[in-house]
Scaffold this motif. Structure first.
Motif, PDB file in Angstrom:
ATOM      1  N   VAL A  74       5.519  -7.559  -6.850  1.00 48.65           N
ATOM      2  CA  VAL A  74       5.645  -6.145  -6.479  1.00 48.65           C
ATOM      3  C   VAL A  74       5.018  -5.975  -5.105  1.00 48.65           C
ATOM      4  N   THR A  75       5.760  -5.378  -4.195  1.00 51.74           N
ATOM      5  CA  THR A  75       5.267  -5.181  -2.838  1.00 51.74           C
ATOM      6  C   THR A  75       5.570  -3.754  -2.395  1.00 51.74           C
ATOM      7  N   ALA A  76       5.007  -3.346  -1.271  1.00 54.34           N
ATOM      8  CA  ALA A  76       5.184  -1.958  -0.824  1.00 54.34           C
ATOM      9  C   ALA A  76       5.281  -1.882   0.685  1.00 54.34           C
ATOM     10  N   GLU A  77       6.024  -0.885   1.143  1.00 57.23           N
ATOM     11  CA  GLU A  77       6.061  -0.509   2.554  1.00 57.23           C
ATOM     12  C   GLU A  77       5.810   0.990   2.657  1.00 57.23           C
ATOM     13  N   TYR A  78       5.175   1.384   3.757  1.00 58.80           N
ATOM     14  CA  TYR A  78       4.767   2.779   3.965  1.00 58.80           C
ATOM     15  C   TYR A  78       5.141   3.185   5.384  1.00 58.80           C
ATOM     16  N   GLY A  79       5.561   4.403   5.534  1.00 56.86           N
ATOM     17  CA  GLY A  79       5.865   4.890   6.872  1.00 56.86           C
ATOM     18  C   GLY A  79       5.852   6.407   6.907  1.00 56.86           C
ATOM     19  N   MET A  80       5.709   6.945   8.113  1.00 59.87           N
ATOM     20  CA  MET A  80       5.732   8.389   8.306  1.00 59.87           C
ATOM     21  C   MET A  80       6.929   8.753   9.170  1.00 59.87           C
ATOM     22  N   LEU A  81       7.697   9.744   8.743  1.00 59.80           N
ATOM     23  CA  LEU A  81       8.801  10.215   9.563  1.00 59.80           C
ATOM     24  C   LEU A  81       8.258  10.827  10.852  1.00 59.80           C
ATOM     25  N   PRO A  82       9.048  10.775  11.931  1.00 62.85           N
ATOM     26  CA  PRO A  82       8.538  11.225  13.228  1.00 62.85           C
ATOM     27  C   PRO A  82       7.948  12.631  13.223  1.00 62.85           C
ATOM     28  N   ARG A  83       8.508  13.542  12.436  1.00 66.86           N
ATOM     29  CA  ARG A  83       7.986  14.908  12.463  1.00 66.86           C
ATOM     30  C   ARG A  83       7.250  15.268  11.169  1.00 66.86           C
ATOM     31  N   ALA A  84       6.617  14.258  10.573  1.00 68.46           N
ATOM     32  CA  ALA A  84       5.812  14.517   9.388  1.00 68.46           C
ATOM     33  C   ALA A  84       4.530  15.269   9.728  1.00 68.46           C
ATOM     34  N   THR A  85       4.154  15.251  11.006  1.00 69.25           N
ATOM     35  CA  THR A  85       2.925  15.906  11.452  1.00 69.25           C
ATOM     36  C   THR A  85       3.249  16.989  12.473  1.00 69.25           C
ATOM     37  N   GLY A  86       2.214  17.615  12.997  1.00 68.87           N
ATOM     38  CA  GLY A  86       2.393  18.748  13.892  1.00 68.87           C
ATOM     39  C   GLY A  86       3.128  18.429  15.174  1.00 68.87           C
ATOM     40  N   GLU A  87       3.009  17.203  15.637  1.00 68.81           N
ATOM     41  CA  GLU A  87       3.734  16.767  16.823  1.00 68.81           C
ATOM     42  C   GLU A  87       4.559  15.539  16.482  1.00 68.81           C
ATOM     43  N   ARG A  88       5.701  15.397  17.137  1.00 66.29           N
ATOM     44  CA  ARG A  88       6.570  14.266  16.844  1.00 66.29           C
ATOM     45  C   ARG A  88       5.878  12.949  17.204  1.00 66.29           C
ATOM     46  N   MET A  89       5.962  11.988  16.271  1.00 64.51           N
ATOM     47  CA  MET A  89       5.437  10.653  16.512  1.00 64.51           C
ATOM     48  C   MET A  89       6.590   9.711  16.825  1.00 64.51           C
TER      49      MET A  89
ATOM     50  N   LEU B 249      -0.365  -1.109  -7.238  1.00 60.08           N
ATOM     51  CA  LEU B 249       0.705  -1.226  -8.233  1.00 60.08           C
ATOM     52  C   LEU B 249       0.666  -2.580  -8.938  1.00 60.08           C
ATOM     53  N   ARG B 250       0.356  -3.640  -8.202  1.00 60.80           N
ATOM     54  CA  ARG B 250       0.282  -4.963  -8.835  1.00 60.80           C
ATOM     55  C   ARG B 250      -0.815  -5.034  -9.889  1.00 60.80           C
ATOM     56  N   ALA B 251      -1.833  -4.189  -9.751  1.00 54.35           N
ATOM     57  CA  ALA B 251      -2.947  -4.206 -10.699  1.00 54.35           C
ATOM     58  C   ALA B 251      -2.520  -3.816 -12.111  1.00 54.35           C
ATOM     59  N   VAL B 252      -1.359  -3.153 -12.247  1.00 58.22           N
ATOM     60  CA  VAL B 252      -0.935  -2.701 -13.577  1.00 58.22           C
ATOM     61  C   VAL B 252       0.425  -3.290 -13.971  1.00 58.22           C
ATOM     62  N   VAL B 253       0.784  -4.420 -13.365  1.00 58.11           N
ATOM     63  CA  VAL B 253       2.040  -5.093 -13.697  1.00 58.11           C
ATOM     64  C   VAL B 253       1.743  -6.495 -14.206  1.00 58.11           C
ATOM     65  N   ASP B 254       2.355  -6.848 -15.340  1.00 56.63           N
ATOM     66  CA  ASP B 254       2.283  -8.210 -15.861  1.00 56.63           C
ATOM     67  C   ASP B 254       3.374  -9.007 -15.152  1.00 56.63           C
ATOM     68  N   MET B 255       2.986  -9.816 -14.189  1.00 55.94           N
ATOM     69  CA  MET B 255       3.964 -10.526 -13.356  1.00 55.94           C
ATOM     70  C   MET B 255       4.784 -11.540 -14.156  1.00 55.94           C
ATOM     71  N   LYS B 256       4.199 -12.117 -15.190  1.00 57.67           N
ATOM     72  CA  LYS B 256       4.959 -13.040 -16.034  1.00 57.67           C
ATOM     73  C   LYS B 256       6.055 -12.290 -16.785  1.00 57.67           C
ATOM     74  N   ALA B 257       5.703 -11.129 -17.311  1.00 56.31           N
ATOM     75  CA  ALA B 257       6.682 -10.324 -18.044  1.00 56.31           C
ATOM     76  C   ALA B 257       7.783  -9.802 -17.124  1.00 56.31           C
ATOM     77  N   LEU B 258       7.470  -9.631 -15.849  1.00 60.35           N
ATOM     78  CA  LEU B 258       8.469  -9.160 -14.884  1.00 60.35           C
ATOM     79  C   LEU B 258       9.534 -10.218 -14.619  1.00 60.35           C
ATOM     80  N   GLY B 259       9.198 -11.494 -14.872  1.00 60.30           N
ATOM     81  CA  GLY B 259      10.150 -12.561 -14.606  1.00 60.30           C
ATOM     82  C   GLY B 259      10.333 -12.772 -13.113  1.00 60.30           C
ATOM     83  N   GLU B 260      11.304 -13.590 -12.759  1.00 64.98           N
ATOM     84  CA  GLU B 260      11.499 -13.894 -11.341  1.00 64.98           C
ATOM     85  C   GLU B 260      12.327 -12.801 -10.665  1.00 64.98           C
ATOM     86  N   ASN B 261      11.698 -11.650 -10.572  1.00 70.08           N
ATOM     87  CA  ASN B 261      12.273 -10.471  -9.919  1.00 70.08           C
ATOM     88  C   ASN B 261      11.228  -9.870  -9.000  1.00 70.08           C
TER      89      ASN B 261
END
Length: 241
Positions: free
Chosen positions: A62-77, A101-113
């Motif tokens: 299980v992996t994650a990516e994070y990002g902010m849209l350009p106008r998520a804040t008061g000025e465009r990024m 998220l990985r802290a609450v996932v059984d990776m063996k039970a997830l299989g090769e996904n």
């Protein structure tokens, strides 16, 4: 002297929180999470394979990516893709989401996904990383249940809930769920990630100007536990709908 938060909330009160599922047509799991004016779209995408370093080991990832849209804040990024690299902040946050998220996932039970969680901040008003973790759990849950319906997994893949909240010391008083007005001027800023059972996944706590003592930290911890108990109840209610 009376104490007052910019929002008028009591010290232990969170902002209005909502978790809306199935907001993305194509993702295997999705959740639009709102903590007041902080809004994050969390999607879970399934790949029926694992990274090369996990092939043949009989477990998933299980992996994650994070990002902010350009106008998520008061000025465009500027989009980080246009800059040619992610900022250190972005990398740190997405690693935190993945670990949580990985802290609450059984990776063996997830299989090769592999399941990838994408957390895109539509609107930011403080606490984007903690909102991302809380919403991503819902998206992850729905992705795994979809896999179960297809016969890709069996048994308990998710071992528990996980949720997160920001707490801090504002104007000398410990408070829960900082919005931007508080976060930008807080004496102490802390992020707590806990499981549904109350076990600690990660705590990030920093004195922004004035050091805090153990008693203050324990009050922040109390506020975090109280808030996360409420968030876990909301997660459970959302996935049971």
């Amino acid at each position: 002297m009376s104490f007052s938060r910019p929002s008028g909330r009591t010290p232990d009160a969170m902002r209005a929180v909502s978790l809306t599922r199935n907001v993305s047509k194509h993702a295997e799991g999705s959740c639009l999470v709102k903590f007041g004016d902080t809004h994050v779209l969390c999607t879970a995408s399934l790949e029926e394979r694992v990274p090369p370093w996990l092939r043949g080991k009989g477990q998933g990832w299980v992996t994650a990516e994070y990002g902010m849209l350009p106008r998520a804040t008061g000025e465009r990024m500027r989009r980080e893709a246009n800059a040619g690299k992610q900022s250190g902040r972005t990398q740190e946050i997405q690693r935190l989401i993945g670990r949580s998220l990985r802290a609450v996932v059984d990776m063996k039970a997830l299989g090769e996904n592999q399941i990838s969680l994408d957390c895109d901040v539509i609107q930011a008003d403080g606490g984007t990383r903690t909102a991302s973790i809380t919403g991503a759990w819902v998206a992850l849950h729905d992705c795994i249940e979809g896999m179960r319906a297809r016969g890709l997994v069996s048994g308990a893949v998710l071992t528990d809930n996980v949720a997160a909240i920001s707490c801090g010391i504002y104007d000398g008083v410990p408070v829960a769920d900082l919005d931007y007005a508080e976060d930008s001027t807080a004496d102490t800023d802390a992020n707590f990630v806990l499981t549904g059972a109350g076990d600690i996944v990660e705590i990030q706590a920093t004195a922004e100007g004035v050091a805090f003592d153990e008693a203050a930290f324990m009050e922040l911890m109390r506020l975090a536990r109280q808030s996360i108990e409420e968030l876990v109840a909301m997660q459970k209610a959302a996935v049971e709908q």
